[in-house]
Design a protein around this motif. Structure first.
Motif, mmCIF file in Angstrom:
data_model
loop_
_atom_site.group_PDB
_atom_site.id
_atom_site.type_symbol
_atom_site.label_atom_id
_atom_site.label_comp_id
_atom_site.label_asym_id
_atom_site.label_seq_id
_atom_site.Cartn_x
_atom_site.Cartn_y
_atom_site.Cartn_z
ATOM 1 N N ARG A 97 0.815 -1.225 0.000
ATOM 2 C CA ARG A 97 0.000 0.000 0.000
ATOM 3 C C ARG A 97 0.849 1.276 0.000
ATOM 4 O O ARG A 97 0.342 2.374 -0.238
ATOM 5 N N LEU A 98 2.162 1.133 0.207
ATOM 6 C CA LEU A 98 3.064 2.284 0.077
ATOM 7 C C LEU A 98 3.264 2.658 -1.389
ATOM 8 O O LEU A 98 3.537 3.798 -1.720
ATOM 9 N N ARG A 99 3.203 1.618 -2.257
ATOM 10 C CA ARG A 99 3.441 1.767 -3.710
ATOM 11 C C ARG A 99 4.819 2.365 -4.015
ATOM 12 O O ARG A 99 5.012 3.002 -5.040
ATOM 13 N N GLY A 151 5.347 10.860 0.331
ATOM 14 C CA GLY A 151 6.787 10.615 0.179
ATOM 15 C C GLY A 151 7.474 10.274 1.484
ATOM 16 O O GLY A 151 8.701 10.357 1.578
ATOM 17 N N THR A 152 6.716 9.903 2.496
ATOM 18 C CA THR A 152 7.325 9.627 3.816
ATOM 19 C C THR A 152 7.580 8.146 4.081
ATOM 20 O O THR A 152 8.203 7.797 5.076
ATOM 21 N N LEU A 153 7.031 7.250 3.241
ATOM 22 C CA LEU A 153 6.992 5.813 3.519
ATOM 23 C C LEU A 153 6.179 5.521 4.775
ATOM 24 O O LEU A 153 6.405 4.534 5.474
ATOM 25 N N LEU A 154 5.217 6.404 5.052
ATOM 26 C CA LEU A 154 4.264 6.185 6.147
ATOM 27 C C LEU A 154 2.858 6.465 5.648
ATOM 28 O O LEU A 154 1.941 6.708 6.437
ATOM 29 N N TYR A 155 2.677 6.461 4.312
ATOM 30 C CA TYR A 155 1.411 6.889 3.712
ATOM 31 C C TYR A 155 0.831 5.764 2.871
ATOM 32 O O TYR A 155 1.547 5.093 2.115
ATOM 33 N N ASP A 156 -0.476 5.588 3.006
ATOM 34 C CA ASP A 156 -1.197 4.549 2.270
ATOM 35 C C ASP A 156 -1.769 5.189 1.006
ATOM 36 O O ASP A 156 -2.774 5.910 1.060
ATOM 37 N N LEU A 157 -1.098 4.926 -0.124
ATOM 38 C CA LEU A 157 -1.538 5.581 -1.367
ATOM 39 C C LEU A 157 -2.865 5.023 -1.863
ATOM 40 O O LEU A 157 -3.591 5.697 -2.585
ATOM 41 N N GLU A 158 -3.169 3.781 -1.468
ATOM 42 C CA GLU A 158 -4.439 3.194 -1.933
ATOM 43 C C GLU A 158 -5.616 3.823 -1.200
ATOM 44 O O GLU A 158 -6.677 4.039 -1.772
ATOM 45 N N ARG A 159 -5.415 4.147 0.091
ATOM 46 C CA ARG A 159 -6.523 4.744 0.866
ATOM 47 C C ARG A 159 -6.387 6.250 0.994
ATOM 48 O O ARG A 159 -7.233 6.905 1.595
ATOM 49 N N ASP A 160 -5.303 6.804 0.461
ATOM 50 C CA ASP A 160 -5.061 8.243 0.496
ATOM 51 C C ASP A 160 -5.135 8.793 1.925
ATOM 52 O O ASP A 160 -5.857 9.760 2.212
ATOM 53 N N LEU A 200 -3.966 5.775 -9.996
ATOM 54 C CA LEU A 200 -2.835 5.297 -9.188
ATOM 55 C C LEU A 200 -2.036 4.250 -9.971
ATOM 56 O O LEU A 200 -2.537 3.163 -10.267
ATOM 57 N N PRO A 201 -0.779 4.562 -10.342
ATOM 58 C CA PRO A 201 0.003 3.617 -11.153
ATOM 59 C C PRO A 201 0.457 2.415 -10.328
ATOM 60 O O PRO A 201 0.567 2.508 -9.108
ATOM 61 N N THR A 202 0.728 1.310 -11.002
ATOM 62 C CA THR A 202 1.276 0.154 -10.291
ATOM 63 C C THR A 202 2.755 0.429 -10.006
ATOM 64 O O THR A 202 3.424 1.145 -10.759
ATOM 65 N N ALA A 203 3.242 -0.166 -8.904
ATOM 66 C CA ALA A 203 4.633 0.079 -8.505
ATOM 67 C C ALA A 203 5.584 -0.563 -9.511
ATOM 68 O O ALA A 203 5.283 -1.613 -10.064
ATOM 69 N N ARG A 204 6.704 0.113 -9.766
ATOM 70 C CA ARG A 204 7.739 -0.451 -10.641
ATOM 71 C C ARG A 204 9.069 -0.337 -9.927
ATOM 72 O O ARG A 204 9.304 0.650 -9.216
ATOM 73 N N ARG A 205 9.954 -1.291 -10.125
ATOM 74 C CA ARG A 205 11.226 -1.266 -9.407
ATOM 75 C C ARG A 205 12.011 0.015 -9.705
ATOM 76 O O ARG A 205 12.108 0.436 -10.856
ATOM 77 N N PHE A 255 -1.788 11.587 -9.591
ATOM 78 C CA PHE A 255 -0.542 11.004 -9.092
ATOM 79 C C PHE A 255 0.569 11.307 -10.099
ATOM 80 O O PHE A 255 0.303 11.781 -11.195
ATOM 81 N N TYR A 256 1.801 10.992 -9.729
ATOM 82 C CA TYR A 256 2.880 11.046 -10.710
ATOM 83 C C TYR A 256 3.907 9.964 -10.412
ATOM 84 O O TYR A 256 4.016 9.490 -9.274
ATOM 85 N N VAL A 257 4.601 9.566 -11.474
ATOM 86 C CA VAL A 257 5.675 8.581 -11.338
ATOM 87 C C VAL A 257 6.975 9.366 -11.400
ATOM 88 O O VAL A 257 7.130 10.263 -12.238
#
Ligand SMILES: Nc1ncnc2c1ncn2[C@@H]1O[C@H](COP(=O)(O)OP(=O)(O)O)[C@@H](O)[C@H]1O
Ligand SMILES: O=C(CO)[C@@H](O)[C@H](O)COP(=O)(O)O
Length: 470
Positions: A116-118, A171-180, A264-269, A281-283
């Motif tokens: 959920r961090l994406r 951008g904190t790695l404490l945020y749920d991008l799916e639930r905003d 919401l884009p899918t995560a990419r390495r 959103f943006y990548v």
């Protein structure tokens, strides 16, 4: 009049726009990024405050006509602060690599929560940094009232109120991008204090007025409305009016390559997904070391900028075979390697300072090229260039040549600060005027130089790290 204030990593910029959207005046004031221990990157928030006072006083000479103020700022870091805005310790910035061991705590989190961090998990982001502060400075961590993003701290100093907003929070790695929303489940599993995170408001929301003391310090009137604002990258998208068929390249202390996405884009390495200042959103491809690495190389060669460019221009493309790895603070896109480090490789007796200077520019350009490759925009995407580290015509040309793309240069003093002023004004960006297009010349023997640059990191990967004291 509307004021935009961009709290960058190297300097704060203040821009004043009139009701018709015309630039009235702009100003900036610099501060230092300190590295008190290997791998650390910190700034004293009080230095941000003094610089903000100076830049706003210069940009808004006739401050009494300012109606609203919007903020943007460098992302990912942490300001541990007391409720009155007095910092509990220096801010830990995005370029800080201290939290390498804390990444293991994220690895132990159930994958469904992490998804959920994406976003890829790396150092410099508020989550791992807070874990480090909890583990190494428990007194400071427990004593603090809030953990804020840099521009959110500045807003607290301006208004006395603490808020976060989605573009920086994502951008904190404490945020749920799916639930905003803040990722409460993750915060609980990591054992971090949830009460450190302030309530979220929309980026364009008016959160209050300048306090009496802040208004006096800035030379503005007390009634000035303060808008939540946005992360610098998100604000820059607003400022340049980036469309879905464009890539934005911002070159500042770091460099960012950005493509918008309505869904919401899918995560990419190796690439990030963040929330925009609007609903989208943006990548992002994040180059950790751009102006930061050039500045370091320039100082190492004891050259002023003018001399540094003259030196670089006196060597041919390829720097006579010398390679510069810019990874002074580790790398995010594409390597995601907080242990990576920089330096010159391949020097022989025949080389001099001109080759080293040229290699520094080429190394940063190659690193941006790799990040563009990881972002993989369509061939038809136009690349827009912005940022205070991209103004020199020779450097712009080298970037266009190395990226093998035309670069559209927009006539804006600071895209993030403009975006912040637009949030204050509640308006869409006026169509950004294109100042010019820098065409790639296609004359360079690129393939060989790029191959050697990429191979140098591949050879050294895994050798960096604890062995080097990182
Ligand atoms: N003439 C120049 N050429 C290339 N980079 C520069 C030049 N002057 C300053 N820089 C670099 O640009 C960065 C500052 O750009 P800016 O957009 O103001 O950054 P930030 O928003 O990160 O504060 C610094 O890292 C600085 O070293
Ligand atoms: O790290 C990122 C984005 O992931 C940057 O957005 C930082 O916020 C720094 O920006 P500059 O100060 O280099 O403009």
């Amino acid at each position: 009049m509307f004021l935009g204030v961009d709290l960058g990593t190297s300097s704060v910029k203040a821009v004043l726009y009139d009701e018709a959207g015309r630039l009235v005046r702009d100003a900036s004031a610099a501060y230092a990024v300190a590295s008190p221990r290997p791998g650390w990157a910190e700034t004293d928030p009080e230095a941000w405050w003094s610089a903000t006072v100076s830049a706003v006083r210069t940009a808004a000479e006739d401050g009494l006509r300012v109606k609203a103020l919007g903020l943007s700022g460098q992302m990912h870091g942490v300001v541990l602060t007391n409720l009155d805005g007095s910092p509990a310790r220096p801010a830990v910035l995005w370029a800080d690599g201290r939290a390498t061991r804390q990444l293991a705590a994220y690895e132990a989190v159930p994958p469904t929560l992490l998804a959920r961090l994406r976003n890829p998990v790396t150092t410099g982001m508020a989550g791992p940094t807070l874990l480090w502060l909890r583990d190494h400075e428990p007194g400071v961590y427990e004593g603090a009232s809030l953990a804020l993003q840099p521009k959110d701290w500045l807003r607290l100093r301006l208004t006395g109120k603490a808020h976060a907003e989605p573009s920086d929070a994502s951008g904190t790695l404490l945020y749920d991008l799916e639930r905003d929303a803040w990722h409460d489940d993750l915060v609980a599993v990591l054992g971090l204090r949830r009460d450190l995170l302030p309530p979220l408001v929309a980026s364009g929301e008016r959160v209050g007025e300048l306090s009496t003391s802040a208004a006096r310090a800035l030379g503005l009137s007390e009634g000035v409305q303060v808008v939540a604002g946005a992360a610098d990258t998100a604000a820059a998208l607003l400022g340049t009016g980036l469309t879905a068929s464009q890539v934005q390249l911002t070159v500042g202390t770091g460099a960012q390559l950005v493509v918008r996405s309505a869904t919401l884009p899918t995560a990419r390495r190796g690439v990030h997904v963040f929330r925009g200042a609007d609903a989208g959103f943006y990548v992002l491809g994040a180059v950790q070391n751009a102006g930061l690495a050039l500045e370091w190389a320039r100082r190492a060669l004891r050259a002023e900028w003018r001399e540094f460019y003259a030196l670089a221009r006196s060597a041919d493309f390829g720097s006579g075979g010398v390679i510069f790895l810019p990874y002074l603070t580790g790398d995010r896109t594409p390597h995601l390697d907080p242990h990576a480090r920089g330096g010159w490789i391949g020097a022989g007796l025949q080389h001099d300072a001109s080759h080293l200077a040229r290699a520094a520019f080429e190394g940063v350009a190659f690193s941006i090229r790799q990040a563009l490759g990881a972002l993989a925009p369509a061939e038809t995407h136009l690349v827009r260039l912005a940022g205070g580290g991209s103004v020199h015509p020779w450097w712009r040309q080298l970037l266009a040549d190395v990226l093998e793309r035309p670069l559209e240069v927009v006539d804006i003093p600071d895209a993030s600060a403009l975006g912040a002023s637009l949030l204050a004004r509640g308006a869409e960006a006026p169509l950004a005027k294109v100042e010019g297009i820098v065409e790639p010349r296609g004359e360079l023997r690129l393939a060989d130089a790029v191959e050697r640059f990429e191979a140098a990191y591949e050879h050294l990967e895994g050798w960096f790290g604890p062995r080097l004291g990182a």
